[in-house]
Motif scaffolding. Structure first.
Motif, short mmCIF file in Angstrom:
data_model
loop_
_atom_site.label_atom_id
_atom_site.label_comp_id
_atom_site.label_asym_id
_atom_site.label_seq_id
_atom_site.Cartn_x
_atom_site.Cartn_y
_atom_site.Cartn_z
N PHE A 1 25.26 10.03 -15.99
CA PHE A 1 24.91 8.86 -16.78
C PHE A 1 23.92 8.01 -15.99
N VAL B 1 24.19 -2.78 -20.22
CA VAL B 1 24.44 -1.38 -20.57
C VAL B 1 25.18 -0.66 -19.44
N PHE C 1 28.92 1.41 -19.90
CA PHE C 1 29.21 2.78 -19.48
C PHE C 1 29.95 2.84 -18.15
N SER D 1 21.51 4.36 -16.14
CA SER D 1 21.17 3.08 -16.78
C SER D 1 20.00 2.46 -16.02
N CYS E 1 20.93 5.81 -20.80
CA CYS E 1 21.62 4.75 -21.53
C CYS E 1 20.74 3.51 -21.70
N LEU F 1 32.52 3.16 -26.36
CA LEU F 1 31.66 4.07 -25.60
C LEU F 1 32.46 4.93 -24.63
#
Length: 295
Positions: A25, A57, A61, A27, A171, A271
């Protein structure tokens, strides 16, 4: 656990105790550390300068490491440096002196003021009072952009080596006034896969199905198909998949004050459910179908 990334601490990797799912992931636009000298050089106040950021964000996450995947998050703001661009997309009008010959001055993103060193935020709000030295742009690229992408490449390569595939989730957030062209529909989420070139279609369909099942309105590729990161790192034929997810920020943030709404915990929990269900889908699908793995 958090992993430091250098003395300047421009970004960090929040790593799981053990990586158990083939996800990374990322961001890149939610950084909230504004260098004082950058703010001093700007026309904009402390709220206006944040208008193009992907507000919180990284917090939305934040459960990724608990689910078994690393989360790379920027601390520097998007208005200062945009790592979702080519390394040298620069607008010559912004700088005092000639740019190197290898710089891309002709991209649509540069023309729109949204290059690697952005000229504007939001709707044509000029960031700088005066032109910048060329060396300042090159310094940001060398000391932040390149280390950030080196870190992202390392995470992707390690995940691919461990699992035989990697799904990068890039993201982002989008303004609350986004509408589908020719319609009054306001999407809650947009899944971008560069029109099927950055990830397996099964992954995009799964993401849309999961979000729809949670009661959200989710679209694919319109109006956001994915930026440089999605395009650059998505290589489905090699088992390297990249999806961009855009969250309608009006769901969780007051777009005037930029403060979190009371709905924020519910969106973050949603999420977390999305991440978990995507991980379950990939485990089930890759176990019975080789389409996600390297050929």
């Amino acid at each position: 656990m958090d992993s430091p990334t250098g003395d300047l601490d421009h970004f960090e990797v929040r790593e799981p105790v053990k990586q158990t799912i083939p996800f990374v992931f990322n961001s890149p636009h939610s950084g909230r550390r504004y260098p004082p000298e950058f703010l001093a050089s700007s026309n904009l106040d402390s709220i206006a300068i944040r208008r193009s950021a992907d507000h919180y964000v990284d917090d939305i996450f934040a459960d990724a490491p608990e689910l078994g995947a690393p989360l790379l998050r920027a601390h520097f703001p998007r208005a200062y440096l945009d790592v979702n661009r080519e390394p040298y997309e620069l607008d010559p009008r912004m700088f005092d002196g000639p740019l190197p010959s290898y710089v891309n001055i002709g991209s649509m993103r540069v023309a729109g003021g949204l290059g690697t060193i952005p000229r504007i935020v939001a709707e044509n709000m000029e960031i700088y009072r005066r032109r910048l030295p060329v060396d300042e742009a090159l310094f940001r690229i060398e000391t932040i952009y390149k280390p950030y992408h080196a870190c992202l490449r390392k995470l992707i390569a390690a995940t691919h080596a461990r699992f035989g595939l990697c799904l990068l989730i890039d993201c982002h957030s989008m303004p609350g006034n986004i509408r589908l062209s020719g319609s009054d529909m306001r999407p809650d989420f947009i899944i971008g896969d560069r029109y099927g070139t950055s990830a397996s279609a099964e992954l995009s369909r799964a993401a849309l199905h999961i979000l729809d099942g949670m009661g959200f309105t989710a679209l694919r590729n319109k109006p956001y198909a994915g930026g440089f990161i999605t395009e650059h790192y998505g290589r489905p034929v090699r088992g390297l998949h990249a999806l961009q997810i855009e969250i309608n920020r009006s769901l969780y943030v007051d777009e005037v004050t930029l403060a979190k709404k009371r709905e924020f915990p519910a969106i973050a929990a949603a999420l977390s459910t999305f991440m978990r269900q995507m991980a379950d889908f990939v485990a089930d699908f890759s176990g019975s179908n080789s389409a996600l793995a390297a050929e």
